[in-house]
Design a protein around this motif. Structure first.
Motif, PDB file in Angstrom:
ATOM      1  N   LEU A  27       0.826  -1.206   0.000  1.00  0.00           N
ATOM      2  CA  LEU A  27       0.000   0.000   0.000  1.00  0.00           C
ATOM      3  C   LEU A  27       0.859   1.254   0.000  1.00  0.00           C
ATOM      4  N   THR A  28       1.920   1.264   0.805  1.00  0.00           N
ATOM      5  CA  THR A  28       2.819   2.411   0.841  1.00  0.00           C
ATOM      6  C   THR A  28       3.413   2.680  -0.533  1.00  0.00           C
ATOM      7  N   ALA A  29       3.738   1.614  -1.247  1.00  0.00           N
ATOM      8  CA  ALA A  29       4.368   1.756  -2.563  1.00  0.00           C
ATOM      9  C   ALA A  29       3.459   2.452  -3.575  1.00  0.00           C
ATOM     10  N   VAL A  30       2.131   2.354  -3.381  1.00  0.00           N
ATOM     11  CA  VAL A  30       1.209   3.020  -4.309  1.00  0.00           C
ATOM     12  C   VAL A  30       0.569   4.257  -3.673  1.00  0.00           C
ATOM     13  N   GLY A  31       1.134   4.706  -2.573  1.00  0.00           N
ATOM     14  CA  GLY A  31       0.710   5.958  -1.968  1.00  0.00           C
ATOM     15  C   GLY A  31      -0.591   5.907  -1.200  1.00  0.00           C
ATOM     16  N   LEU A  32      -0.919   4.740  -0.632  1.00  0.00           N
ATOM     17  CA  LEU A  32      -2.161   4.591   0.117  1.00  0.00           C
ATOM     18  C   LEU A  32      -1.879   4.110   1.530  1.00  0.00           C
ATOM     19  N   THR A  33      -2.863   4.310   2.408  1.00  0.00           N
ATOM     20  CA  THR A  33      -2.837   3.737   3.748  1.00  0.00           C
ATOM     21  C   THR A  33      -4.073   2.862   3.923  1.00  0.00           C
ATOM     22  N   HIS A  34      -4.138   2.143   5.037  1.00  0.00           N
ATOM     23  CA  HIS A  34      -5.320   1.338   5.322  1.00  0.00           C
ATOM     24  C   HIS A  34      -6.585   2.186   5.338  1.00  0.00           C
ATOM     25  N   ASP A  35      -6.488   3.403   5.817  1.00  0.00           N
ATOM     26  CA  ASP A  35      -7.661   4.266   5.940  1.00  0.00           C
ATOM     27  C   ASP A  35      -8.198   4.724   4.595  1.00  0.00           C
ATOM     28  N   ASP A  36      -7.405   4.598   3.533  1.00  0.00           N
ATOM     29  CA  ASP A  36      -7.856   5.005   2.200  1.00  0.00           C
ATOM     30  C   ASP A  36      -8.735   3.953   1.531  1.00  0.00           C
ATOM     31  N   ILE A  37      -8.752   2.736   2.056  1.00  0.00           N
ATOM     32  CA  ILE A  37      -9.551   1.665   1.459  1.00  0.00           C
ATOM     33  C   ILE A  37     -11.023   1.881   1.799  1.00  0.00           C
ATOM     34  N   THR A  38     -11.859   2.008   0.755  1.00  0.00           N
ATOM     35  CA  THR A  38     -13.278   2.284   0.961  1.00  0.00           C
ATOM     36  C   THR A  38     -14.110   1.011   1.076  1.00  0.00           C
ATOM     37  N   HIS A  39     -13.659  -0.063   0.411  1.00  0.00           N
ATOM     38  CA  HIS A  39     -14.394  -1.330   0.424  1.00  0.00           C
ATOM     39  C   HIS A  39     -13.396  -2.483   0.447  1.00  0.00           C
ATOM     40  N   VAL A  40     -13.729  -3.513   1.183  1.00  0.00           N
ATOM     41  CA  VAL A  40     -12.987  -4.772   1.160  1.00  0.00           C
ATOM     42  C   VAL A  40     -13.954  -5.869   0.727  1.00  0.00           C
ATOM     43  N   VAL A  41     -13.585  -6.580  -0.351  1.00  0.00           N
ATOM     44  CA  VAL A  41     -14.417  -7.660  -0.880  1.00  0.00           C
ATOM     45  C   VAL A  41     -13.636  -8.961  -0.742  1.00  0.00           C
ATOM     46  N   PHE A  42     -14.218  -9.956  -0.088  1.00  0.00           N
ATOM     47  CA  PHE A  42     -13.521 -11.223   0.131  1.00  0.00           C
ATOM     48  C   PHE A  42     -13.934 -12.252  -0.923  1.00  0.00           C
ATOM     49  N   THR A  43     -12.933 -12.898  -1.526  1.00  0.00           N
ATOM     50  CA  THR A  43     -13.230 -14.035  -2.402  1.00  0.00           C
ATOM     51  C   THR A  43     -13.583 -15.258  -1.569  1.00  0.00           C
ATOM     52  N   HIS A  44     -12.854 -15.441  -0.462  1.00  0.00           N
ATOM     53  CA  HIS A  44     -13.123 -16.543   0.459  1.00  0.00           C
ATOM     54  C   HIS A  44     -12.352 -16.292   1.748  1.00  0.00           C
ATOM     55  N   ALA A  45     -12.496 -17.195   2.713  1.00  0.00           N
ATOM     56  CA  ALA A  45     -12.021 -16.908   4.065  1.00  0.00           C
ATOM     57  C   ALA A  45     -10.817 -17.753   4.491  1.00  0.00           C
ATOM     58  N   HIS A  46      -9.984 -18.176   3.556  1.00  0.00           N
ATOM     59  CA  HIS A  46      -8.742 -18.859   3.929  1.00  0.00           C
ATOM     60  C   HIS A  46      -7.751 -17.854   4.523  1.00  0.00           C
ATOM     61  N   PRO A  47      -6.771 -18.330   5.305  1.00  0.00           N
ATOM     62  CA  PRO A  47      -5.881 -17.425   6.024  1.00  0.00           C
ATOM     63  C   PRO A  47      -5.159 -16.405   5.159  1.00  0.00           C
ATOM     64  N   ASP A  48      -4.660 -16.816   3.976  1.00  0.00           N
ATOM     65  CA  ASP A  48      -3.890 -15.883   3.156  1.00  0.00           C
ATOM     66  C   ASP A  48      -4.768 -14.840   2.478  1.00  0.00           C
ATOM     67  N   HIS A  49      -6.078 -14.945   2.629  1.00  0.00           N
ATOM     68  CA  HIS A  49      -7.008 -13.975   2.052  1.00  0.00           C
ATOM     69  C   HIS A  49      -7.723 -13.146   3.117  1.00  0.00           C
ATOM     70  N   LEU A  50      -7.821 -13.672   4.333  1.00  0.00           N
ATOM     71  CA  LEU A  50      -8.633 -13.046   5.386  1.00  0.00           C
ATOM     72  C   LEU A  50      -7.848 -12.577   6.598  1.00  0.00           C
ATOM     73  N   TRP A  51      -6.791 -13.264   6.971  1.00  0.00           N
ATOM     74  CA  TRP A  51      -6.176 -13.006   8.267  1.00  0.00           C
ATOM     75  C   TRP A  51      -5.506 -11.633   8.365  1.00  0.00           C
ATOM     76  N   GLY A  52      -5.267 -10.976   7.238  1.00  0.00           N
ATOM     77  CA  GLY A  52      -4.752  -9.614   7.273  1.00  0.00           C
ATOM     78  C   GLY A  52      -5.776  -8.596   7.725  1.00  0.00           C
ATOM     79  N   LEU A  53      -6.979  -9.042   8.051  1.00  0.00           N
ATOM     80  CA  LEU A  53      -8.016  -8.144   8.558  1.00  0.00           C
ATOM     81  C   LEU A  53      -7.620  -7.505   9.878  1.00  0.00           C
ATOM     82  N   LEU A  54      -6.889  -8.260  10.721  1.00  0.00           N
ATOM     83  CA  LEU A  54      -6.522  -7.776  12.053  1.00  0.00           C
ATOM     84  C   LEU A  54      -5.016  -7.555  12.143  1.00  0.00           C
ATOM     85  N   ASP A  55      -4.615  -6.560  12.923  1.00  0.00           N
ATOM     86  CA  ASP A  55      -3.191  -6.286  13.112  1.00  0.00           C
ATOM     87  C   ASP A  55      -2.644  -7.070  14.307  1.00  0.00           C
ATOM     88  N   ASP A  56      -1.437  -6.720  14.735  1.00  0.00           N
ATOM     89  CA  ASP A  56      -0.784  -7.417  15.852  1.00  0.00           C
ATOM     90  C   ASP A  56      -1.594  -7.355  17.144  1.00  0.00           C
TER      91      ASP A  56
END
Length: 296
Positions: free
Chosen positions: A108-137
């Motif tokens: 995101l930093t590389a394209v000049g965006l932050t998490h707060d700039d994302i207006t919509h998140v669309v999930f293809t499915h709920a496997h870890p490599d697609h969903l687990w980035g929803l939460l931080d440390d």
């Protein structure tokens, strides 16, 4: 030093194969599609080809230069931008899945965006490599300003208390992790059905098999975001009807894959693949019942 920073340094020191890719762009009508690298997975060499006749599997490895001991597919997140929206398809692995993945912050930093700039998140499915980035440390939601969308069947499957008991021991952590994360955003979710246009220019296609409620999406009528319905550039194209053990329902996933590849070629769609090389954006050519992924 935050745990995420430590893992990032660890991964860099390991000199893994996909470190050079940051973002790949594709122009669409009145919009732009960008794939962002979330890093890559580190899996056993037989993850996709397990169960195949050994001679046939070796021929695939030779043709596509696959390591028999280690399989390291890239993870390509899709960002769809128009004049007012930044729509992110899937959110990557986050800090808790694999040290080689969870790199969305850098992308995101590389394209000049932050998490707060994302207006919509669309999930293809709920496997870890697609969903687990929803939460931080700290188990806080990463995309505070976003509206979340997921297929109704996918949500129902992962939040069903019986799933953890029926999914099989190898995927038990998937079920626990998905249920916990989806519960956090349950009140913010919009549910999608196959055939819906949940957002202007975004068309949902139910693509079950990899998971029960997996979704793919056609963007701007020109590109198909496959999620894991087409999850590699070798056996998925060479033998799309092969029932891979990497899918939860291998036979259904094979039927879905064949239908998707047919649609991509007939409708002349660009393909945007979560685990495809070269940033995941390319085209597909057909040779009888076999297909070829062409990067770029």
């Amino acid at each position: 030093m935050k745990r995420r920073d430590f893992l990032a340094l660890t991964a860099a020191a390991m000199a893994m194969p996909h470190a050079g890719f940051t973002a790949t762009e594709l122009a669409l009508p009145d919009a732009k599609l960008i794939t962002l690298s979330d890093g890559f997975l580190t899996l056993p060499g037989d993850f996709v080809l397990g169960g195949m006749d050994p001679t046939q599997a070796e021929a695939i490895r030779q043709k596509f230069n696959l390591d028999p001991n280690s399989y390291t597919p890239p993870c390509n997140l899709t960002l769809y931008q128009d004049a007012t929206r930044n729509i992110l398809f899937d959110v990557g692995s986050g800090p808790d899945f694999m040290p080689s993945a969870g790199k969305i912050d850098d992308a995101l930093t590389a394209v000049g965006l932050t998490h707060d700039d994302i207006t919509h998140v669309v999930f293809t499915h709920a496997h870890p490599d697609h969903l687990w980035g929803l939460l931080d440390d700290f188990d806080e939601v990463q995309f505070a300003n976003a509206q979340y969308l997921i297929g109704r069947a996918e949500f129902d499957y992962w939040t069903n208390p019986e799933t953890v008991n029926s999914i099989g021991e190898a995927r038990t952590t998937f079920a626990v992790g998905a249920a916990r994360r989806l519960d956090v955003i349950a009140e913010q979710l919009t549910f999608i059905e196959g055939g819906d246009e949940p957002l202007p220019g975004v068309f949902a296609r139910l693509t079950p098999g990899h998971t029960p409620g997996h979704m793919a999406f056609i963007l701007g009528g020109k590109a198909l975001v496959t999620g894991d319905a087409i999850s590699n550039n070798h056996i998925a194209f060479e033998m799309p009807g092969y029932a891979s053990p990497s899918d939860q329902d291998p036979e259904l996933a094979a039927q879905t894959r064949v239908a998707l590849l047919d649609q991509i070629t007939v409708d002349d769609l660009a393909i945007v693949g979560f685990h495809l090389p070269g940033g995941g954006v390319g085209s597909v050519t057909r040779q009888g019942d076999s297909y070829t992924y062409v990067e770029g």
